[in-house]
Design an enzyme around this catalytic site. Sequence first.
Site, PDB file in Angstrom:
ATOM      1  N   ASP A  89       0.867  -1.177   0.000  1.00 17.76           N
ATOM      2  CA  ASP A  89       0.000   0.000   0.000  1.00 17.76           C
ATOM      3  C   ASP A  89       0.908   1.233   0.000  1.00 17.76           C
ATOM      4  O   ASP A  89       2.096   1.148   0.321  1.00 17.76           O
ATOM      5  CB  ASP A  89      -0.917  -0.019   1.233  1.00 17.76           C
ATOM      6  CG  ASP A  89      -2.142   0.896   1.062  1.00 17.76           C
ATOM      7  OD1 ASP A  89      -2.212   1.621   0.035  1.00 17.76           O
ATOM      8  OD2 ASP A  89      -3.017   0.892   1.944  1.00 17.76           O
ATOM      9  N   ASP A 124      -3.686   7.434  -3.365  1.00 16.09           N
ATOM     10  CA  ASP A 124      -5.087   7.842  -3.536  1.00 16.09           C
ATOM     11  C   ASP A 124      -5.581   8.527  -2.264  1.00 16.09           C
ATOM     12  O   ASP A 124      -4.930   8.448  -1.222  1.00 16.09           O
ATOM     13  CB  ASP A 124      -5.962   6.600  -3.820  1.00 16.09           C
ATOM     14  CG  ASP A 124      -5.853   5.553  -2.722  1.00 16.09           C
ATOM     15  OD1 ASP A 124      -4.725   5.245  -2.310  1.00 16.09           O
ATOM     16  OD2 ASP A 124      -6.900   5.052  -2.255  1.00 16.09           O
ATOM     17  N   ALA A 193     -11.606   3.232   0.975  1.00 18.80           N
ATOM     18  CA  ALA A 193     -12.334   3.976   2.013  1.00 18.80           C
ATOM     19  C   ALA A 193     -13.602   3.278   2.499  1.00 18.80           C
ATOM     20  O   ALA A 193     -14.596   3.926   2.823  1.00 18.80           O
ATOM     21  CB  ALA A 193     -12.655   5.386   1.514  1.00 18.80           C
ATOM     22  N   CYS A 276     -13.626 -23.954  17.686  1.00 18.12           N
ATOM     23  CA  CYS A 276     -12.863 -24.210  16.464  1.00 18.12           C
ATOM     24  C   CYS A 276     -11.929 -25.413  16.639  1.00 18.12           C
ATOM     25  O   CYS A 276     -11.619 -25.798  17.766  1.00 18.12           O
ATOM     26  CB  CYS A 276     -12.102 -22.932  16.158  1.00 18.12           C
ATOM     27  SG  CYS A 276     -10.696 -23.078  15.083  1.00 18.12           S
ATOM     28  N   CYS A 278      -8.821 -25.625  14.952  1.00 20.05           N
ATOM     29  CA  CYS A 278      -7.495 -25.317  14.420  1.00 20.05           C
ATOM     30  C   CYS A 278      -6.439 -25.809  15.422  1.00 20.05           C
ATOM     31  O   CYS A 278      -6.770 -26.136  16.558  1.00 20.05           O
ATOM     32  CB  CYS A 278      -7.366 -23.821  14.138  1.00 20.05           C
ATOM     33  SG  CYS A 278      -6.986 -22.820  15.588  1.00 20.05           S
ATOM     34  N   CYS A 281      -6.663 -24.141  18.860  1.00 19.65           N
ATOM     35  CA  CYS A 281      -7.846 -24.467  19.669  1.00 19.65           C
ATOM     36  C   CYS A 281      -7.839 -25.926  20.122  1.00 19.65           C
ATOM     37  O   CYS A 281      -8.412 -26.260  21.157  1.00 19.65           O
ATOM     38  CB  CYS A 281      -9.107 -24.127  18.898  1.00 19.65           C
ATOM     39  SG  CYS A 281      -9.207 -22.361  18.566  1.00 19.65           S
TER      40      CYS A 281
END
Length: 489
Positions: A89, A124, A193, A276, A278, A281
Amino acid sequence: MSQFDIIHKDAAGRIGKLTTPHGVVETPTVMPVINPNIQTIKPSEMKDFGAEILITNSYIIYRKDELREKALKDGLHALLDYDGPIMTDSGSFQLSVYGEVEVTNQEIINFQQKIGTDIGVPLDIPTHPDVTYEKAKEDMDITIERLKEARGLVKEGGMLLAGPVQGATYKDLREDCARELSDVGFDVYPFGAVVPLMEAYRYSDLVDVIASAKKGLDPVAPVHLFGAGHPMMFALAVALGCDLFDSAAYALYAKDRRYITSRGTYHIDKLKYLPCSCPVCMAHTAEELKKAHNCTELLARHNLYVTFEEMREVKQAIWEGNLLELVEQRCRSHPRMLEALKQMTNYSSWLEECDPSSKSTFFYCGPESAKRPEVLRFTKQLERLTIKGSVLIRPYPTKKDKEYDNVMVFKAPFGSYPQDLAEVYPFNAEVVRTPDYESLETAFLNTIKLIELNPEATYTFLMRESFVHPLVEKLSKMDNVTVVPPKSE
Ligand code: GUN
Ligand code: ZN
């Protein structure tokens, strides 16, 4: 123009392959945000979670001598120790938060090129929602000028160049901006935005922003939804045609002790169970996770796992052709998401143009299903049906079928269609046996339209006990219609 090959579609969503200098990225995907200063999870580990591309901030690198020198000397990929595609960015986000940045558009574009970014972003102006129309237009015009300047500085063939679409919450500005940028030609189109909209749960406005900007773009152009990293809204945004997302959320939420799921967010201190599976977890109980010295890192890891899990779920849904069912399910996690789903139905006509004409069985998931693009497509196609003679419209086969010139099936939310199409998509839909008000509304309106388009025929309509709707009366008052009341079922 970038090389972006679309290999599968559903609604306005698609599975695509975006070619970058450091490899091909399969979309939709989410780019984990890497902070060049501190990394709790190393960039080199990101592939293990499912990441195919990262995003970092070139302005943060540019501002800090040590980072800038290393990036200029060894390149961005060496700086982050990551050999896959990286997007950077500009300083625009800092610009939107602090009001100014110490770099020009030209400087930051040249810098991104020099350090070997795969996808660069010009400076931008992210215009806050709800500014005046004049202010939004003024910012947008400056953004377009800077983007044109950037396009002149970046030759095609190397770094891909992003052209962020701005225009605040003004639909016409978003569409105009997208169209103008499209004429210039960028490789990726971020919608900018939108972070303040998401922070304020303004998902319905987000739907307007995405749909308006998409209308101004070539449908095959890759789209990035800037700053969107919560998995709860991936299905919705992908169905509207977004291909790339970026998540700082996994780390930011972890810092606030928040545990992400595809249905929303929990505060870790309120979790009694870990829903979860994963690796984090499975290795901890909720109590252990709360008390862990590295709780922030563990939460960040869990957050990343579920983020990529949801993206795979979305991709599988596109593959199978049931993305809109997933959208309806996900949008029931929060009332503001439900508003967004309702708003999306206002764009069914546009979605219908993008939607493949045949896919997996249509599942009725609730009142919003009655306004799905597939249903609207049938409404548009009614004009093509020519019907003559005596017609039986009935919900299920009867012994009297043979007595009529034509037999039509009545099935909500579609309406009445020729019996021969019963097994054909989308009429082979799985629907509820007690249709709700909204699906009866669409089905009766379509049937009335069909009768009005074919006034010479005579119709016998077999009602059912569960078909309770004021339009039954309208039907029964039509000259060429006999409504047969239901026998008690
Ligand atoms: N990050 C989040 N929103 C924006 C935006 O509108 N523009 C840029 N460049 N970065 C962003
Ligand atoms: Zn987990």
